[in-house]
Design a protein around this motif. Structure first.
Motif, mmCIF file in Angstrom:
data_model
loop_
_atom_site.group_PDB
_atom_site.id
_atom_site.type_symbol
_atom_site.label_atom_id
_atom_site.label_comp_id
_atom_site.label_asym_id
_atom_site.label_seq_id
_atom_site.Cartn_x
_atom_site.Cartn_y
_atom_site.Cartn_z
ATOM 1 N N VAL A 259 0.830 -1.207 0.000
ATOM 2 C CA VAL A 259 0.000 0.000 0.000
ATOM 3 C C VAL A 259 0.858 1.248 0.000
ATOM 4 O O VAL A 259 0.481 2.284 -0.555
ATOM 5 C CB VAL A 259 -0.968 -0.011 1.202
ATOM 6 N N LEU A 306 -7.666 -7.492 3.450
ATOM 7 C CA LEU A 306 -8.070 -6.092 3.382
ATOM 8 C C LEU A 306 -9.153 -5.859 4.426
ATOM 9 O O LEU A 306 -10.105 -6.639 4.527
ATOM 10 C CB LEU A 306 -8.600 -5.748 1.991
ATOM 11 N N VAL A 315 -9.204 2.409 4.875
ATOM 12 C CA VAL A 315 -8.505 1.128 4.935
ATOM 13 C C VAL A 315 -7.792 1.026 6.276
ATOM 14 O O VAL A 315 -6.934 1.853 6.595
ATOM 15 C CB VAL A 315 -7.490 0.998 3.787
ATOM 16 N N TRP A 318 -4.097 -3.424 5.005
ATOM 17 C CA TRP A 318 -3.868 -3.764 3.593
ATOM 18 C C TRP A 318 -2.641 -4.663 3.557
ATOM 19 O O TRP A 318 -1.514 -4.215 3.597
ATOM 20 C CB TRP A 318 -3.644 -2.489 2.799
ATOM 21 N N VAL A 334 -3.880 -7.612 -3.310
ATOM 22 C CA VAL A 334 -5.098 -6.837 -3.091
ATOM 23 C C VAL A 334 -5.597 -6.263 -4.414
ATOM 24 O O VAL A 334 -6.791 -6.072 -4.619
ATOM 25 C CB VAL A 334 -4.848 -5.713 -2.070
#
Length: 749
Positions: A259, A306, A315, A318, A334
């Motif tokens: 991420v 997730l 979020v 992640w 993801v």
């Protein structure tokens, strides 16, 4: 000092002082705050929602420069060693150490080697002004004078503390390392605040000869220690080990590499905020790796997790991969597209509920079926290769039966289903007709991000919204807010960009109610499966063909959690399904999220009613069932439900014609052979608002002599409630009219 040396000191000082008035006026001296503000680390630190460091990302490949360290973040041993090695009278002179200059000149006169005469302040002047940097051939007299002038000004305008702080943050060390922060973490694996006397001596030795051999650095470091009357024991081995240490990431947990690549701004601040929660992220990683360790014998290496906040779309976790367990650590699973299997079934049934084609109580024939498609016959099978006979839609969805899902998918149509899935943000790569009947079983490829957010939309009653992962966390009235002027940013690879209702709240509630019903899952998963949680949770598993992908996606009253397990290269797993592969991770994360408070079921929305139903002659026990108002029936009969012989029959609604149909009349064919059949649930039929007849179980069809134009066909139940409305078009110039020459006629059969 001898008289000759004293005379030399006087001569040098007088020469330099005499030159000062004639030296070029230096440029404006930057302030300490300006120098610190201009400091650009080569690594950006990603923080979680609480300000905890969770990942560092290198954004400059030319140098390794870490965030600015204040003086209090440097160990006393380091400060002492640097001053002792580079500028023993640092706290006494005013920028220029005339005595050191004289000693250097005297040594040069007699060809003796000695320490250079540049003070820390003069060295800093060379770091701040590129024109004063020492060239390969040495500085000219003019450059030396300018350096002295700048050093004097630095001493007048900056404090000693700021001078040494700026120096240690700006000075180049060995190779690509710039600043004491990068040196300390790379060579010693610790922050500069923790350097001991031996490590500090090595750092100080590298200031004078950054790229010297380990032996030369160790000798100089030993000299620094001896000036402090400290032993040199072990300095050689420590130096060799430090200089041989490979450059790597800075200290601290590296929890979110995937991420971070998505959201870190390389031109932004040294520390950037995210919505992630380090505690949730850490637990999700541990849960995934623990489960993959248990699945190692089943040829499973990769996975992803997730976690989304239902209200804000933020979020919280992640996890794009399994780390060291994976053979493709850089792949972000993801965002990777995979076949979701049965996790698409809730959207199939919810669409059928919304269109009033079926209800959760509708009976569907789970028996071998042959579905005609453009590419041939499609023969869906259940996961356990067994068929259950007549089952309710609640049981069919809860137990994840494939044949009933295909029957319901055929009711709504592949194109309509694809359009609905795209409205939920799944962004199917092909149109519905490409997948045909298999779309209901998850043959299209989707990302874990899109699928999890689609389930979040179910949790929010059919309202889909964007995913937020960077910026300041927090919501106000359901809308992301700003903090410190930094707005949250929807993920660039996100699935939707605005809040939008894509499904009725009533239909979403019916699907949610089934996904949270453990009794509905019993036939496939048993009464004590991993999907049965302590509090409310609506959840669905999925397994793609050939056991290539395991999924488990579901939501509580506050969070939506999605888990994928499989292999990056798409290799099939051995004896692993959604319930055995992904579900344990999902269950663990949900329990962790709700450790302090169990999840609560959602309230029943307007337009949903509950009533007792029974199933004549079927294994389904009588129970309380939920319906969209107007579709309720207290007794369910298999003869009026979805069967193998009537795959496209509609227990609630219009069977024929289909919505959007176009009929072309042929003048060469007798009119009686071109009548259009109206079929569906018993009730009263209206064409363009005018009554055309009534159907019952005894007379289930009407036959209408077509009339050119666009038409709206409506079916009403016994109470007058509208059960379904569809549109169709008749094209052509010849129709059959009634004996009076008026409107088209119908007949019953």
């Amino acid at each position: 000092m001898t008289s000759s040396r004293r005379r030399l000191v006087s001569v040098v000082a007088m020469a330099l002082l005499a030159a000062l008035p004639f030296a070029a006026v230096a440029d404006a001296l930057p302030s300490f705050d300006a120098v610190r503000a201009a400091h650009r680390p080569s690594d950006v630190t990603l923080l979680d929602r609480h300000g905890v460091s969770i990942q560092t990302v290198r954004v400059n490949d030319k140098v390794r420069r870490l965030p600015w360290l204040p003086l209090e973040a440097l160990s006393p041993a380091l400060l002492h060693a640097v001053v002792l090695s580079e500028d023993q009278r640092f706290y006494e002179h005013s920028g220029v150490d005339w005595s050191a200059i004289a000693n250097s000149a005297w040594a040069n006169l007699w060809n003796r080697r000695t320490r250079g005469a540049s003070t820390l302040t003069m060295q800093l002047a060379g770091l701040l002004d590129a024109d004063l940097a020492r060239p390969a051939g040495g500085r000219s007299v003019g450059q030396k004078v300018d350096q002295v002038l700048t050093a004097r000004r630095l001493e007048r305008e900056w404090s000693k503390a700021r001078i040494i702080e700026a120096y240690l943050n700006s000075v180049p060390f060995r190779g690509e390392l710039v600043g004491i922060g990068a040196l300390s973490l790379t060579l010693f694996g610790k922050h500069a605040s923790g350097l001991d006397s031996h490590e500090a001596a090595i750092a100080a030795a590298l200031l004078r000869a950054p790229n010297a051999s380990a032996q030369a650095v160790a000798q100089r470091a030993c000299g620094v220690l001896q000036r402090q009357q400290l032993p040199c024991t072990g300095i050689g081995a420590l130096t060799v080990h430090a200089l041989a240490r490979p450059g790597g990431m800075p200290l601290g947990e590296q929890l979110a590499p995937h991420v971070a690549r998505q959201i870190v701004d390389p031109d932004g601040a040294a520390e950037q905020r995210s919505t992630l929660d380090a505690r949730v992220q850490r637990f999700a990683i541990q849960s995934l790796q623990r489960q993959l360790g248990e699945l190692a014998g089943r040829h499973v290496r990769d996975g992803a997790v997730l976690v989304l906040d239902n209200a804000s779309g933020e979020v919280l976790a992640w996890v794009g991969g399994s780390g060291a367990l994976s053979e493709a650590r850089q792949v972000d699973h993801v965002l990777a597209r995979r076949q979701p299997g049965s996790t698409l079934k809730p959207f199939v049934y919810a669409l059928a509920f919304e269109k009033r084609l079926i209800t959760p109580a509708s009976l569907i024939d789970d028996s071998p079926a042959q579905i005609a498609t453009q590419s041939g016959l499609y023969l869906p099978q259940n996961y356990d290769r067994d068929f259950k006979g007549w089952v309710s839609a609640r049981t069919a969805l809860g137990a994840s039966l494939n044949v009933p899902a295909v029957r319901v998918g055929a009711l709504v149509g592949a194109d309509a289903l694809a359009a609905r899935l795209n409205a939920f943000g799944l962004a199917l790569p092909e149109p519905g007709g490409y997948y045909g009947s298999s779309l209901a079983l998850g043959s299209a490829e989707v990302t874990l991000l899109a699928l999890t957010n689609a389930y979040r939309a179910l949790a929010n009653g059919g309202v889909v919204g964007p995913v937020v992962v960077s910026g300041a966390p927090g919501i106000a009235g359901g809308t992301p807010i700003t903090a410190n002027g930094v707005p949250p940013r929807p993920l660039s690879a996100g699935v939707v960009r605005a809040h939008e209702r894509v499904m009725s709240e009533a239909a979403a509630h019916l699907a949610t109610d089934i996904l949270a019903d453990n009794n509905a899952r019993v036939r496939t998963f048993g009464s004590d499966s991993l999907l049965a949680t302590r509090g409310f949770a609506a959840v669905k598993t999925g397994t793609s063909k050939d056991l290539r992908d395991n999924w488990c996606v579901g939501f509580t009253d506050r969070f939506t959690v999605g888990v994928w397990v499989g292999n990056t290269d798409g290799a099939p797993m051995h004896d692993s399904s959604g319930i055995s592969g992904a579900a344990p991770v999902w269950r663990a994360v949900v329990e962790h999220l709700h450790a302090g408070r169990p999840s609560l079921p959602p309230p029943v929305p307007a337009g949903v009613i509950e009533m007792q139903v029974s199933f004549a002659g079927q294994r389904e026990p009588a129970r309380r069932e939920v319906f969209i108002a107007g579709t309720q029936q207290s007794v369910q009969l298999a003869s009026t439900q979805l069967s193998n012989d009537r795959t496209l029959a509609r227990s609630f609604g219009i069977e024929s014609p289909k919505d959007g149909s176009i009929f072309a009349l042929d003048p060469d064919i007798p009119a009686d052979a071109q009548r259009i059949t109206f079929a569906g649930e018993p009730g009263d039929w209206l064409l363009d608002g005018a009554p055309v007849g009534r159907t019952s179980r005894a007379t289930p069809q009407l036959h209408w002599a077509p009339w050119p134009g666009r038409h709206r066909l409506t079916l009403q139940g016994d109470t007058g409630a509208v059960l379904a409305t569809i549109g169709f078009e008749v094209r052509g110039a010849r129709v059959r009219t009634s004996a009076t020459g008026g409107s088209p006629t119908t007949e019953r059969r």
